[in-house]
Scaffold this motif. Structure first.
Motif, PDB file in Angstrom:
ATOM      1  N   THR A  47      59.511  42.049   1.384  1.00 39.44           N
ATOM      2  CA  THR A  47      58.472  43.056   1.120  1.00 39.44           C
ATOM      3  C   THR A  47      58.968  44.072   0.082  1.00 39.44           C
ATOM      4  O   THR A  47      58.244  44.433  -0.844  1.00 39.44           O
ATOM      5  N   SER A  56      57.427  38.279  10.579  1.00 39.46           N
ATOM      6  CA  SER A  56      57.492  39.187   9.423  1.00 39.46           C
ATOM      7  C   SER A  56      57.841  38.381   8.185  1.00 39.46           C
ATOM      8  O   SER A  56      58.213  37.208   8.281  1.00 39.46           O
ATOM      9  N   ALA A  57      57.822  39.062   7.051  1.00 44.51           N
ATOM     10  CA  ALA A  57      58.357  38.474   5.820  1.00 44.51           C
ATOM     11  C   ALA A  57      59.873  38.342   5.975  1.00 44.51           C
ATOM     12  O   ALA A  57      60.487  39.095   6.732  1.00 44.51           O
ATOM     13  N   PHE A  76      51.547  41.981   9.996  1.00 43.27           N
ATOM     14  CA  PHE A  76      51.426  43.027   8.963  1.00 43.27           C
ATOM     15  C   PHE A  76      50.145  42.943   8.146  1.00 43.27           C
ATOM     16  O   PHE A  76      49.944  43.729   7.241  1.00 43.27           O
ATOM     17  N   ARG A  83      54.277  49.837   6.731  1.00 46.05           N
ATOM     18  CA  ARG A  83      55.603  49.235   6.885  1.00 46.05           C
ATOM     19  C   ARG A  83      55.939  49.039   8.368  1.00 46.05           C
ATOM     20  O   ARG A  83      55.601  49.875   9.202  1.00 46.05           O
ATOM     21  N   GLY A  84      56.571  47.938   8.658  1.00 45.28           N
ATOM     22  CA  GLY A  84      56.905  47.617  10.052  1.00 45.28           C
ATOM     23  C   GLY A  84      55.713  47.103  10.837  1.00 45.28           C
ATOM     24  O   GLY A  84      55.762  46.959  12.060  1.00 45.28           O
ATOM     25  N   GLY A  85      54.600  46.805  10.110  1.00 50.14           N
ATOM     26  CA  GLY A  85      53.322  46.514  10.763  1.00 50.14           C
ATOM     27  C   GLY A  85      53.248  45.214  11.556  1.00 50.14           C
ATOM     28  O   GLY A  85      52.282  45.000  12.294  1.00 50.14           O
ATOM     29  N   SER A  86      54.252  44.346  11.445  1.00 49.51           N
ATOM     30  CA  SER A  86      54.209  43.119  12.257  1.00 49.51           C
ATOM     31  C   SER A  86      54.327  43.445  13.745  1.00 49.51           C
ATOM     32  O   SER A  86      53.821  42.690  14.588  1.00 49.51           O
ATOM     33  N   ASP A  87      54.988  44.548  14.063  1.00 52.96           N
ATOM     34  CA  ASP A  87      55.049  44.971  15.479  1.00 52.96           C
ATOM     35  C   ASP A  87      53.625  45.205  15.999  1.00 52.96           C
ATOM     36  O   ASP A  87      53.272  44.799  17.110  1.00 52.96           O
ATOM     37  N   GLU A  89      54.598  37.508   4.341  1.00 50.27           N
ATOM     38  CA  GLU A  89      54.399  36.942   5.675  1.00 50.27           C
ATOM     39  C   GLU A  89      53.795  35.548   5.599  1.00 50.27           C
ATOM     40  O   GLU A  89      54.055  34.699   6.439  1.00 50.27           O
TER      41      GLU A  89
HETATM   42  N1  ASP Z   1      57.182  42.904   6.103  1.00 43.44           N
HETATM   43  C1  ASP Z   1      56.661  44.198   6.449  1.00 43.44           C
HETATM   44  C2  ASP Z   1      57.688  45.282   6.149  1.00 43.44           C
HETATM   45  O1  ASP Z   1      58.780  44.974   5.685  1.00 43.44           O
HETATM   46  C3  ASP Z   1      56.191  44.264   7.889  1.00 43.44           C
HETATM   47  C4  ASP Z   1      57.245  44.034   8.948  1.00 43.44           C
HETATM   48  O2  ASP Z   1      58.340  43.533   8.672  1.00 43.44           O
HETATM   49  O3  ASP Z   1      56.949  44.350  10.101  1.00 43.44           O
HETATM   50  O4  ASP Z   1      57.420  46.420   6.360  1.00 43.44           O
END
Ligand code: ASP
Ligand code: ADP
Ligand code: MG
Length: 405
Positions: free
Chosen positions: A47, A41-42, A136, A150-154, A74
């Protein structure tokens, strides 16, 4: 030799020391005889800072340009992680989402993965590299940069694990696994050893942001077994997998809390076919996500319709429904902010009764008023005053014995 995907979230790569810590963990995995693909992730807060920066330039930035900007968070981490690995004597190569072959649709800021072409990943692995992929982000077939919500690295990690048919997918984060409730809200919450996709999906989509809900949906659809665990210790985490027979013995697996909700009630809606359709087709055109919907039984030919949504979307909803209220002959639109949702989740609810009774009793004993109720096969949710949500989560958690092993 196993093929392993490891994802490290924002806090886990939040400082140069932590990136070096990640590099050492990855090297240990490689040295144990495995091939490793790392998704990062970042750095924590990056982000959010980029979004803030964009809003300082323009209140409504173009979503295409927002994606170009956000993807740099990222991109910074992949380069730094690859440098850290190299400095510790390990061959590593960084790849953007596009270079890793992640092709998405064109819905900027919330793109869906259409396809992954992992040829380049395999080629770098075959050359003895650890491959570091930016989470992400992806690219449309026309070459535009996109992000996955958001949270897209999962989602990146789970989709890559599926595409390369990895033996193991590990999601490393800042807690030891999936807990019975967010441990920042309920300090007595316990780590869950195993949870099925449906429960994880309900928890994630009702506020347990430890996993992005779309990533869990993807894992369920493609049968990707994954583990959520800490990047700061070696403790075993939570296994997220297909349902097993034993899982149904536990009635309630966990609780979720969702803050920043708003409740809208349209009063005295004439009780005739087409009024609900008129309200909700108008809402659909705004793109606002509506959560709970409750309609009362009609008395004297009219009824009240209530629904909930994220409070930031309230102005859009009020503006879009103003003329509809008049057109259908309803009395008024009453908007309430400062509400939150508490959800109780467990596949055991399918075969056990009494969950709603225990939930309502625990709230009643604490003197907490319930404003709305909704249920699904494996979830019972209530809307409460936001100022009571922490107390509510703690008393309900205790009432279901979730603090005891
Ligand atoms: N950097 C992105 C976010 O903060 C994706 C992630 O962290 O999964 O939403
Ligand atoms: P990452 O940056 O690693 O993706 P996130 O911040 O997205 O991490 O997710 C981890 C956080 O999720 C935890 O610090 C915790 O506060 C929160 N969380 C919410 N619900 C839960 C839960 N049921 N179990 C564990 N953590 C939870
Ligand atoms: Mg996350």
């Amino acid at each position: 030799m196993a093929l392993i995907v490891q994802k490290y979230g924002g806090t886990s790569v939040g400082t140069p020391e932590r990136i070096l810590n990640v590099a050492r963990r990855v090297i240990a995995t490689k040295d144990a005889g495995n091939q490793v693909v790392v998704v990062v992730s970042a750095m924590s807060g990056a982000t959010d800072s980029l979004i803030k920066l964009a809003k300082e330039i323009s209140p409504n930035p173009s979503e295409r340009e927002l994606d170009v900007l956000l993807s740099t968070g990222e991109q910074t981490t992949i380069a730094l992680t690859a440098m850290a690995m190299n400095s510790l004597g390990c061959k590593a190569v960084s790849m953007t989402g596009a270079q890793a072959g992640i092709v998405t649709d064109g819905f900027h800021t919330k793109a869906k993965i259409a396809n992954i072409e992992p040829r380049q990943i395999h080629s770098h692995l075959d050359d003895g590299n650890v491959v570091i992929v930016a989470g992400f982000q992806g690219e449309t077939s026309e070459g535009h940069i996109t992000t996955l919500g958001r949270g897209g690295s999962d989602l990146t990690a789970i989709a890559i694990a599926s595409a390369i048919e990895a033996d193991l997918c590990q999601i490393f984060t800042d807690v030891d696994g999936v807990y019975t409730c967010d441990p920042r809200i309920v300090p007595t919450a316990r780590k869950i050893d195993e949870i099925c996709y449906d429960e994880m999906l309900e928890m994630a989509s009702s506020g347990s942001k430890v996993m992005q809900s779309r990533s869990v949906e993807f894992a369920k659809k493609y049968g990707v077994l994954f583990e959520v665990r800490s990047s700061f210790n070696q403790n075993p985490g939570t296994l997220v997998q297909e349902e097993t027979k034993d899982m149904e013995h536990v009635v309630v697996r966990g609780l979720s809390v969702e803050k920043n909700q708003a409740k809208v009630t349209i009063t005295n809606v004439p009780d005739r076919p087409g009024t609900a359709a008129r309200i909700f087709t108008t809402l659909a055109t705004t793109g606002v996500i509506i959560d709970m919907i409750v309609q009362n039984v009609s008395t004297a030919g009219t009824t009240d319709i209530s629904f909930t949504l994220n409070k930031d979307e309230l102005p859009k909803v009020e503006a879009s429904l103003a003329s509809v209220i008049i057109e259908i002959g309803a009395a008024a639109l009453i908007a309430t902010q400062g509400v939150a949702k508490l959800s109780v989740v467990g596949i055991g609810m399918r075969s056990h009764s009494g969950v709603a009774a225990k939930l309502f009793e625990a709230l009643s004993n604490a003197g907490i008023n319930i404003q709305m109720i909704s249920t699904s096969e494996i979830k019972t949710a209530v809307i409460l005053d936001e100022s009571k949500i922490t107390e509510a989560a703690n008393v309900v958690h205790a009432a279901f014995g979730l603090d005891k092993s």
